[in-house]
Design a protein around this motif. Sequence first.
Motif, PDB file in Angstrom:
ATOM      1  N   LEU A 114       0.811  -1.224   0.000  1.00 41.86           N
ATOM      2  CA  LEU A 114       0.000   0.000   0.000  1.00 41.86           C
ATOM      3  C   LEU A 114       0.839   1.267   0.000  1.00 41.86           C
ATOM      4  O   LEU A 114       0.631   2.152  -0.827  1.00 41.86           O
ATOM      5  N   GLU A 115       1.771   1.397   0.911  1.00 40.18           N
ATOM      6  CA  GLU A 115       2.532   2.641   1.021  1.00 40.18           C
ATOM      7  C   GLU A 115       3.375   2.899  -0.225  1.00 40.18           C
ATOM      8  O   GLU A 115       3.452   4.027  -0.713  1.00 40.18           O
ATOM      9  N   GLU A 116       3.969   1.855  -0.771  1.00 37.73           N
ATOM     10  CA  GLU A 116       4.765   2.002  -1.995  1.00 37.73           C
ATOM     11  C   GLU A 116       3.892   2.451  -3.168  1.00 37.73           C
ATOM     12  O   GLU A 116       4.278   3.327  -3.954  1.00 37.73           O
ATOM     13  N   VAL A 117       2.694   1.864  -3.282  1.00 35.28           N
ATOM     14  CA  VAL A 117       1.771   2.248  -4.353  1.00 35.28           C
ATOM     15  C   VAL A 117       1.298   3.687  -4.146  1.00 35.28           C
ATOM     16  O   VAL A 117       1.250   4.481  -5.086  1.00 35.28           O
ATOM     17  N   ARG A 118       0.963   4.059  -2.905  1.00 32.67           N
ATOM     18  CA  ARG A 118       0.515   5.415  -2.616  1.00 32.67           C
ATOM     19  C   ARG A 118       1.587   6.440  -3.014  1.00 32.67           C
ATOM     20  O   ARG A 118       1.289   7.449  -3.650  1.00 32.67           O
ATOM     21  N   GLU A 119       2.835   6.163  -2.667  1.00 31.01           N
ATOM     22  CA  GLU A 119       3.924   7.081  -3.014  1.00 31.01           C
ATOM     23  C   GLU A 119       4.093   7.204  -4.528  1.00 31.01           C
ATOM     24  O   GLU A 119       4.298   8.308  -5.046  1.00 31.01           O
ATOM     25  N   ALA A 120       4.017   6.094  -5.231  1.00 34.50           N
ATOM     26  CA  ALA A 120       4.166   6.108  -6.698  1.00 34.50           C
ATOM     27  C   ALA A 120       3.020   6.878  -7.358  1.00 34.50           C
ATOM     28  O   ALA A 120       3.241   7.632  -8.310  1.00 34.50           O
ATOM     29  N   LEU A 121       1.807   6.713  -6.856  1.00 33.03           N
ATOM     30  CA  LEU A 121       0.658   7.426  -7.427  1.00 33.03           C
ATOM     31  C   LEU A 121       0.734   8.922  -7.135  1.00 33.03           C
ATOM     32  O   LEU A 121       0.415   9.745  -7.992  1.00 33.03           O
ATOM     33  N   THR A 122       1.167   9.275  -5.949  1.00 30.50           N
ATOM     34  CA  THR A 122       1.336  10.688  -5.611  1.00 30.50           C
ATOM     35  C   THR A 122       2.373  11.327  -6.537  1.00 30.50           C
ATOM     36  O   THR A 122       2.191  12.463  -6.995  1.00 30.50           O
ATOM     37  N   ALA A 123       3.428  10.590  -6.851  1.00 30.68           N
ATOM     38  CA  ALA A 123       4.495  11.104  -7.710  1.00 30.68           C
ATOM     39  C   ALA A 123       4.016  11.401  -9.134  1.00 30.68           C
ATOM     40  O   ALA A 123       4.574  12.271  -9.804  1.00 30.68           O
ATOM     41  N   ILE A 124       2.975  10.696  -9.606  1.00 28.75           N
ATOM     42  CA  ILE A 124       2.472  10.953 -10.964  1.00 28.75           C
ATOM     43  C   ILE A 124       1.297  11.932 -10.970  1.00 28.75           C
ATOM     44  O   ILE A 124       0.712  12.185 -12.009  1.00 28.75           O
ATOM     45  N   GLY A 125       0.919  12.446  -9.795  1.00 25.39           N
ATOM     46  CA  GLY A 125      -0.112  13.481  -9.758  1.00 25.39           C
ATOM     47  C   GLY A 125      -1.461  13.074  -9.224  1.00 25.39           C
ATOM     48  O   GLY A 125      -2.402  13.869  -9.279  1.00 25.39           O
ATOM     49  N   SER A 176      -0.951   1.547 -15.015  1.00 27.26           N
ATOM     50  CA  SER A 176       0.387   0.985 -15.195  1.00 27.26           C
ATOM     51  C   SER A 176       1.255   1.209 -13.958  1.00 27.26           C
ATOM     52  O   SER A 176       2.064   0.348 -13.609  1.00 27.26           O
ATOM     53  N   THR A 177       1.061   2.314 -13.268  1.00 26.70           N
ATOM     54  CA  THR A 177       1.822   2.575 -12.039  1.00 26.70           C
ATOM     55  C   THR A 177       1.438   1.591 -10.941  1.00 26.70           C
ATOM     56  O   THR A 177       2.308   1.047 -10.259  1.00 26.70           O
ATOM     57  N   ALA A 196       2.758  -2.668  -7.509  1.00 24.87           N
ATOM     58  CA  ALA A 196       2.161  -3.696  -6.647  1.00 24.87           C
ATOM     59  C   ALA A 196       2.634  -5.109  -6.989  1.00 24.87           C
ATOM     60  O   ALA A 196       2.417  -6.047  -6.226  1.00 24.87           O
ATOM     61  N   LYS A 197       3.305  -5.260  -8.109  1.00 25.43           N
ATOM     62  CA  LYS A 197       3.710  -6.580  -8.592  1.00 25.43           C
ATOM     63  C   LYS A 197       4.814  -7.197  -7.736  1.00 25.43           C
ATOM     64  O   LYS A 197       5.813  -6.549  -7.436  1.00 25.43           O
ATOM     65  N   THR A 198       4.603  -8.463  -7.343  1.00 28.41           N
ATOM     66  CA  THR A 198       5.637  -9.219  -6.619  1.00 28.41           C
ATOM     67  C   THR A 198       6.045 -10.465  -7.391  1.00 28.41           C
ATOM     68  O   THR A 198       6.913 -11.191  -6.961  1.00 28.41           O
ATOM     69  N   ASP A 199       5.381 -10.738  -8.509  1.00 23.47           N
ATOM     70  CA  ASP A 199       5.581 -11.944  -9.314  1.00 23.47           C
ATOM     71  C   ASP A 199       5.126 -13.212  -8.600  1.00 23.47           C
ATOM     72  O   ASP A 199       5.541 -14.304  -8.966  1.00 23.47           O
ATOM     73  N   LYS A 200       4.289 -13.055  -7.580  1.00 31.27           N
ATOM     74  CA  LYS A 200       3.731 -14.217  -6.875  1.00 31.27           C
ATOM     75  C   LYS A 200       2.222 -14.196  -7.021  1.00 31.27           C
ATOM     76  O   LYS A 200       1.610 -13.141  -7.229  1.00 31.27           O
ATOM     77  N   ILE A 201       1.612 -15.364  -6.888  1.00 34.48           N
ATOM     78  CA  ILE A 201       0.165 -15.466  -6.990  1.00 34.48           C
ATOM     79  C   ILE A 201      -0.478 -14.569  -5.930  1.00 34.48           C
ATOM     80  O   ILE A 201       0.059 -14.400  -4.834  1.00 34.48           O
ATOM     81  N   GLY A 202      -1.590 -13.947  -6.290  1.00 35.69           N
ATOM     82  CA  GLY A 202      -2.292 -13.089  -5.344  1.00 35.69           C
ATOM     83  C   GLY A 202      -1.878 -11.633  -5.383  1.00 35.69           C
ATOM     84  O   GLY A 202      -2.182 -10.877  -4.467  1.00 35.69           O
ATOM     85  N   ASP A 203      -1.183 -11.207  -6.445  1.00 34.78           N
ATOM     86  CA  ASP A 203      -0.767  -9.803  -6.546  1.00 34.78           C
ATOM     87  C   ASP A 203      -1.960  -8.853  -6.665  1.00 34.78           C
ATOM     88  O   ASP A 203      -1.858  -7.693  -6.314  1.00 34.78           O
ATOM     89  N   GLY A 204      -3.089  -9.336  -7.145  1.00 33.65           N
ATOM     90  CA  GLY A 204      -4.294  -8.517  -7.160  1.00 33.65           C
ATOM     91  C   GLY A 204      -4.899  -8.325  -8.537  1.00 33.65           C
ATOM     92  O   GLY A 204      -4.524  -8.977  -9.504  1.00 33.65           O
ATOM     93  N   LYS A 205      -5.857  -7.404  -8.588  1.00 32.86           N
ATOM     94  CA  LYS A 205      -6.588  -7.091  -9.819  1.00 32.86           C
ATOM     95  C   LYS A 205      -6.800  -5.590  -9.884  1.00 32.86           C
ATOM     96  O   LYS A 205      -6.829  -4.898  -8.870  1.00 32.86           O
ATOM     97  N   ILE A 206      -6.996  -5.073 -11.110  1.00 34.58           N
ATOM     98  CA  ILE A 206      -7.311  -3.664 -11.325  1.00 34.58           C
ATOM     99  C   ILE A 206      -8.502  -3.599 -12.275  1.00 34.58           C
ATOM    100  O   ILE A 206      -8.514  -4.273 -13.310  1.00 34.58           O
ATOM    101  N   PHE A 207      -9.480  -2.778 -11.924  1.00 36.49           N
ATOM    102  CA  PHE A 207     -10.664  -2.568 -12.762  1.00 36.49           C
ATOM    103  C   PHE A 207     -10.793  -1.081 -13.057  1.00 36.49           C
ATOM    104  O   PHE A 207     -10.538  -0.253 -12.193  1.00 36.49           O
TER     105      PHE A 207
END
Length: 125
Positions: free
Chosen positions: A26-37, A88-89, A94-105
């Motif tokens: 979560l925190e890594e994704v939040r930081e990456a999304l904030t960085a793109i606006g 794409s961000t 969020a990718k870990t290359d393991k099962i259960g990385d999630g979904k995006i809609f």
Amino acid sequence: MPWGACQRQKGKNVKLIIAAIKPFKLEEVREALTAIGVRGMMVTEIKGFGSQSGHTEIYRGAEYAVNFVPKVRLEIVVSDALADQVVSTIQKTAKTDKIGDGKIFVLDVQHAVRVRTGETDDDAL
């Protein structure tokens, strides 16, 4: 513009992006999304299953099934122009290359209103 009079205009299209990701990302994704606006998001702790369909654990010597896996649900509303970059961000971060990385809609939003000012659609973001 009243709700019923909402007409699609160029530059006024808005997308709702829903992502289910692993909680520790979560925190890594939040930081990456904030960085793109991205200026805001809603976050909810959820449980679910997909391909992973749960797993078994041992507790006090007894094996039991965990049918739902903890996830975090992100809800992000952005202008149409930013939607692909947000997806794409999230996918990359969020990718870990393991099962259960999630979904995006990605869904179309018919109308958005900022409660405080009455601004609508992408102006409300």
